[in-house]
Write a protein that holds these residues in place. Structure first.
Motif, short mmCIF file in Angstrom:
data_model
loop_
_atom_site.label_atom_id
_atom_site.label_comp_id
_atom_site.label_asym_id
_atom_site.label_seq_id
_atom_site.Cartn_x
_atom_site.Cartn_y
_atom_site.Cartn_z
N CYS A 1 3.39 -4.62 -2.14
CA CYS A 1 4.35 -3.46 -1.53
C CYS A 1 2.84 -2.35 -0.31
CB CYS A 1 5.33 -3.16 -2.61
SG CYS A 1 5.92 -4.14 -3.16
N THR B 1 9.04 -8.60 -4.27
CA THR B 1 7.69 -8.93 -3.98
C THR B 1 6.91 -9.39 -4.81
OG1 THR B 1 8.00 -7.52 -1.86
CG2 THR B 1 5.87 -8.16 -2.30
N ILE C 1 12.80 -5.14 1.41
CA ILE C 1 12.25 -5.36 1.30
C ILE C 1 11.24 -5.41 0.39
CG2 ILE C 1 10.79 -3.71 2.60
CD1 ILE C 1 9.58 -6.01 5.37
N TYR C 2 11.38 -4.88 0.18
CA TYR C 2 10.17 -4.73 -0.92
C TYR C 2 10.57 -5.61 -2.67
CZ TYR C 2 7.13 -0.88 0.69
OH TYR C 2 6.93 -0.09 1.58
N ALA D 1 6.29 -9.86 5.16
CA ALA D 1 7.08 -9.12 5.65
C ALA D 1 7.12 -8.04 6.10
CB ALA D 1 8.40 -9.60 4.86
N ALA E 1 9.02 -11.78 -0.99
CA ALA E 1 8.06 -12.31 0.13
C ALA E 1 5.81 -11.92 -0.47
CB ALA E 1 7.85 -11.31 1.37
N SER F 1 4.68 -7.46 1.90
CA SER F 1 5.78 -6.18 2.38
C SER F 1 5.00 -5.14 2.70
CB SER F 1 7.26 -6.38 2.03
OG SER F 1 7.29 -5.51 0.21
#
Length: 487
Positions: free
Chosen positions: A230, A226, A222-223, A128, A193, A196
């Motif tokens: 990251c 994960t 978004i993190y 991502a 994800a 990311s």
């Protein structure tokens, strides 16, 4: 009667009895309405527009059994008895129908959140990508790298193909390169994800989010959760701070990318070589070569701009997290070709280079674009979305020969230039509602000298004068070609 709980439903569940509203019939909205109806939900699709494209989508959905309501006022009120609202990424949280849903306790998801919840068993992992600038370039580079490894990969999300469409594809992908905007992340709460990255953070879309803090907070989503890595930008400390604050899966690593020499745990540059000190044994004292910045040369053998190199490093880090070989990184970067309207050469006329970077729709992107050239006649302006241009002018004023301004908010840029670069010639082109590009090109040509670059990097959105940034870039290129041909 107990209403169904959408949070308990997945790809293999029966969605019968679920009443879902889809707000907005853009690309992602159409995919959401189609998918929910296919799963058995009762779907109402709402959009205040009623142009020919929307009418065509409505006809298709109505054939499938979706209740479509178009035209002004269609989104004014949330229908009764709704179990789920899937919102357009363009609708801000203050949109009345979304506020109404939240007051009622109705779940509000984005199409991306819906896609995550509908992944089947053994679904493709997500790599991502978000950031103020460079997202599309990075996911497209990543797709090229993954494909060079022989993987069935696809760049999806804000790049064009809806994530939901890829997730529901009957022929499953091996891995997805997922571009996520701050809008999409705002309405996501469960994505996990494999890896990311936040490429960078600069003021943008502040009118939608209500301020820089809220915008940054949405990027940071978004993190969360994960799994393996990251990835952060060493040159942008905000991104490292977001990693430090993230709630990740145990064992997830923090991996930096840098256009400088990488420390252990990073990917960066050693001279012209892309060096991996994150995904190899013995990384304390060794590095693996993943290719060269020369693999990214775009025009006449010239080296790529620093932000293009940074995007490549981020893509490499994501791919290496997924286990891709160094060879595939090199071959993928060699095969990559950027989208139109992203630092695209248009023509060379009388020793002056004309470049279309219409996709530079905020000051951060425009700054990076200008910094890729020595001497620039800058074409800028449009809708600035609450952004300021003082930092941009301070960063690039030594590169500017002159500035040509267009658009509704051109005065914001003119005032920043007057404050910080008063000696640089500035010409404002006001053509009202008509296309300004012929006058822009004529004016820029009169200001440019041999060896200069005339650069369309507006730093602003296009919708005040053009359909979108692509139409703006096409108009610029057509006007340049008319100049070249003497038309």
């Amino acid at each position: 009667m107990t209403r169904p709980d959408p949070f308990a439903l997945g790809r293999e569940s029966s969605w019968a009895g679920v009443r879902a509203v889809v707000g907005g019939l853009g690309v992602s909205g159409f995919a959401a309405a189609d998918t929910l109806q296919h799963l058995g939900a009762e779907v109402v699709a709402l959009d205040d527009g009623d142009d020919d494209a929307l009418q065509e989508k409505a006809t298709l959905l109505e054939i499938l059994g979706v209740d479509v309501r178009l035209g002004p006022g269609s989104t004014a009120t949330l229908p009764d008895g709704i179990d789920l609202l899937v919102t357009s990424p363009g609708w801000s949280p203050s949109t009345p129908i979304l506020t109404e849903a939240m007051l009622r306790g109705t779940p509000v998801w984005g199409e991306v959140e819906l896609a995550w919840r509908l992944r089947g068993e053994g679904a493709a992992p997500w790599l991502a990508v978000t950031g103020t600038n460079g997202k599309t370039t990075t996911v497209q580079m990543l797709e090229a790298i993954l494909r060079s490894e022989g993987l069935n990969a696809l760049a999806v999300g804000n790049v064009g193909t809806p994530v939901l469409e890829a997730v529901m594809n009957p022929d499953p992908f091996d891995v997805l390169a997922v571009e996520l905007s701050s809008y999409q992340l705002h309405w996501s709460s469960s994505i996990s994800a494999q890896a990311s990255v936040v490429l960078n953070v600069a003021p943008d879309h502040l009118d939608w989010h209500g301020g820089l803090e809220a915008y940054t907070s949405d990027k940071a989503r978004i993190y969360d959760r994960t799994q393996l890595a990251c990835i952060y930008n060493v040159q942008d400390p905000v991104t490292e701070h977001l990693v430090e604050e993230a709630e990740v899966i145990e064992g997830c690593r923090a991996i930096g990318f840098t256009v400088g020499i990488p420390a252990p745990g990073m990917i960066g540059l050693v001279d012209d070589a892309i060096a991996d000190r994150a995904f190899i044994a013995g990384r304390i004292s060794n590095a693996a070569e993943l290719g060269s910045i020369h693999d990214l040369s775009q025009v006449d053998g010239e080296l790529p701009a620093p932000h293009t190199v940074a995007n490549a490093l981020a893509a490499a880090a994501l791919a290496r997290t997924h286990g891709v070989s160094p060879r595939a990184v090199r071959d993928g970067l060699r095969s990559f070709r950027p989208d139109a309207h992203r630092i695209a050469d248009v023509a060379c006329v009388g020793g002056v280079r004309w470049v279309d970077d219409s996709k530079a729709t905020n000051p951060h992107a425009a700054t990076a674009s200008i910094q890729g050239f020595e001497r620039v006649v800058w074409v800028a302006g449009g809708l600035v979305k609450g952004a300021a241009f003082d930092e941009l002018v301070l960063a690039v004023r030594d590169r500017l020969r002159a500035v040509v301004l267009i658009g509704a908010d051109r005065a914001v840029i003119a005032e920043a230039l007057a404050r910080h670069a008063p000696d640089i010639p500035v010409v404002e082109v006001d053509t009202g509602d008509t296309d300004p590009m012929d006058r822009v090109v004529e004016t820029a040509a009169s200001l440019a000298c041999e060896g200069d670059t005339v650069l369309l990097a507006p730093g602003a959105a296009s919708m005040d004068q053009f359909r979108n940034y692509a139409a703006r870039g096409d108009s610029f290129a057509a006007a340049v070609h008319r100049l070249r041909d003497g038309a």
